[in-house]
Design an enzyme around this catalytic site. Structure first.
Site, PDB file in Angstrom:
ATOM      1  N   ASP A 181      -8.891  -0.665  -0.691  1.00 26.17           N
ATOM      2  CA  ASP A 181      -8.866   0.760  -0.788  1.00 26.17           C
ATOM      3  C   ASP A 181      -8.241   0.563  -2.506  1.00 26.17           C
ATOM      4  O   ASP A 181      -7.027  -0.034  -2.572  1.00 26.17           O
ATOM      5  CB  ASP A 181      -8.038   1.954  -0.601  1.00 26.17           C
ATOM      6  CG  ASP A 181      -8.839   2.974  -0.931  1.00 26.17           C
ATOM      7  OD1 ASP A 181     -10.247   3.314  -1.919  1.00 26.17           O
ATOM      8  OD2 ASP A 181      -8.211   3.977  -0.951  1.00 26.17           O
ATOM      9  N   GLU A 265     -14.660  -0.469  -1.294  1.00 28.45           N
ATOM     10  CA  GLU A 265     -15.869   0.297  -1.744  1.00 28.45           C
ATOM     11  C   GLU A 265     -17.313   0.539  -2.783  1.00 28.45           C
ATOM     12  O   GLU A 265     -16.673  -0.254  -3.539  1.00 28.45           O
ATOM     13  CB  GLU A 265     -14.980   1.963  -2.070  1.00 28.45           C
ATOM     14  CG  GLU A 265     -14.049   2.553  -1.117  1.00 28.45           C
ATOM     15  CD  GLU A 265     -13.383   3.876  -1.709  1.00 28.45           C
ATOM     16  OE1 GLU A 265     -13.542   4.717  -0.432  1.00 28.45           O
ATOM     17  OE2 GLU A 265     -13.274   3.823  -2.142  1.00 28.45           O
ATOM     18  N   ASP A 358      -3.608   5.684   1.002  1.00 31.38           N
ATOM     19  CA  ASP A 358      -4.817   4.700   0.604  1.00 31.38           C
ATOM     20  C   ASP A 358      -5.042   4.120   1.540  1.00 31.38           C
ATOM     21  O   ASP A 358      -5.924   3.361   2.088  1.00 31.38           O
ATOM     22  CB  ASP A 358      -4.233   3.938  -0.857  1.00 31.38           C
ATOM     23  CG  ASP A 358      -4.108   4.652  -1.868  1.00 31.38           C
ATOM     24  OD1 ASP A 358      -5.028   5.743  -1.744  1.00 31.38           O
ATOM     25  OD2 ASP A 358      -3.549   4.991  -2.723  1.00 31.38           O
TER      26      ASP A 358
END
Ligand SMILES: [Zn+2]
Length: 394
Positions: A181, A265, A358
């Protein structure tokens, strides 16, 4: 990126400066063109269209036609790639380039061999119009490089850097997946709980930089002292950049070697959902300039890290839709907005699971379903790969 000190002759330096000014001119034209864009006006011209416009402009302007078409076209490509990074949220919108700042241009090799060795300490590289330019052979020159960049730093020194696609790194073969992330405080949070942060200047180096900047403010314009201080500042800043590049290489190799599947992502979507994600810890524009700068560095390092991972682990990097990654509990799957106690801590209201926010997001990403590569961020062609030669014919 391997960098070498370039040693042009006086005459060659003039030509290199002209290339820099051409590249800056074309880049700034692109920036200006983008600034005209308004909603509903349709698409901005792409790389091919801009190259066609350049051909027209060259026909109309003898001054422009005198410059190198390769250098000018590569500036268009550089801008297109910068826009692609901007759209994926990994870089700022390309800005106007000023003379004497970030001077440089890119050359792609049409002729081979383009690099030759002269002796133990020196080599030569072929630059359009300038001919063979000497450089210090300070490390082996990568044979696979097909393009290079010539830059002049603020201290007036010339550098040469070859763009190389790194050799793929083999994964462990265990099928293990990792989620990464883009962190708020750290550059990257791994689903293993590791927190990676791009190195910055140490406290001592930062205060040195600050001292130098004060000194510069006091130095008279055009003085020798001013030039010297400027060069010192450039050197400190160069350390930071070098360190950041090393870090990206090391981190990407490490991740590509330890995991078979790397999930991140999909930034194209993430960019739009970020604001809805509750950024209470980022009070917007009023935060100290330094915090903003740190975030900027972290952001661009994140973008570079993902691009490097795609180079080193081809086919093993998967883009995951970002929906709920920060609101979902990675332990029980409960999704709720109020799961987020703060930006830094994730606390599940259903099962009580607590973790670094996170890391919790990275775990969700690791478990995520890959979306098919949409190619949205590849409009300008893969970064660091070679431009197609047919686009360069003119
Ligand atoms: Zn839970």
């Amino acid at each position: 990126m391997s960098r070498y000190r370039l040693e042009p002759s006086r005459t060659q330096e003039e030509i290199l400066l002209r290339h820099c000014s051409d590249a800056r001119y074309v880049w700034n034209l692109c920036v200006e063109q983008e600034s005209w864009w308004r909603r509903g006006r349709g698409r901005m011209p792409g790389f091919a269209e801009r190259c066609r416009q350049l051909t027209e402009a060259r026909a109309a302007s003898p001054w422009l036609a005198e410059g190198s078409v390769t250098v000018q076209q590569q500036a268009i490509r550089d801008h297109a790639q910068a826009m692609a990074r901007f759209f994926t949220g990994t870089a700022r919108r390309p800005r106007w380039r000023k003379r004497g700042e970030n001077e440089g241009f890119r050359v792609i090799h049409v002729k081979t061999p383009h690099v030759r060795r002269l002796n133990r300490s020196h080599g030569e590289v072929y630059v359009p119009k300038a001919g063979w330019v000497r450089f210090r052979w300070s490390r082996p020159v990568p044979g696979s490089a097909k393009s290079f960049r010539v830059t002049q730093d603020r201290a007036g020194r010339w550098h040469l850097a070859f763009a190389v696609i790194p050799e793929p790194v083999h994964g462990p073969g265990t099928g293990e997946a990792v989620g990464i992330d883009r962190g708020v405080k750290v550059t990257a949070a791994l689903s293993t709980g590791e927190m990676l942060t791009v190195p910055r200047l140490s406290g001592r180096e930062s205060s040195r930089l600050l001292r130098l900047e004060r000194k510069l403010a006091r130095a008279r314009r055009g003085s020798t002292r001013r030039r010297k201080v400027k060069a010192q500042i450039a050197r400190v800043k160069a350390w930071e950049v070098d360190r950041r590049k090393d870090w990206i290489e090391q981190a990407s190799t490490d991740i590509a070697r330890r995991f078979d599947v790397i999930r991140v992502e999909d930034l194209n979507i993430k960019n739009m959902t970020r604001s809805a994600r509750g950024t209470a810890a980022q009070p917007g524009k009023n935060v100290a300039a330094k915090a903003g700068l740190n975030r900027e560095i972290s952001r661009s390092a994140w973008g570079a890290l993902v691009r490097r991972l795609e180079d080193k682990a081809p086919g093993r990097v998967q883009k995951v839709p970002p929906a709920y990654t920060s609101q979902r509990c990675s332990a029980c799957g409960h999704v709720a907005r109020d799961n987020r106690e703060s930006q830094a801590v994730f606390l599940c209201t259903a099962c009580g699971y607590a973790a670094n926010a996170d890391v919790n997001a990275a775990r969700n990403i690791a478990a995520g379903h890959a979306v098919k590569a949409r190619g949205g961020d590849r409009d300008a062609g893969p970064v660091n790969r070679e431009p197609q030669l047919d686009l360069l014919a003119s």
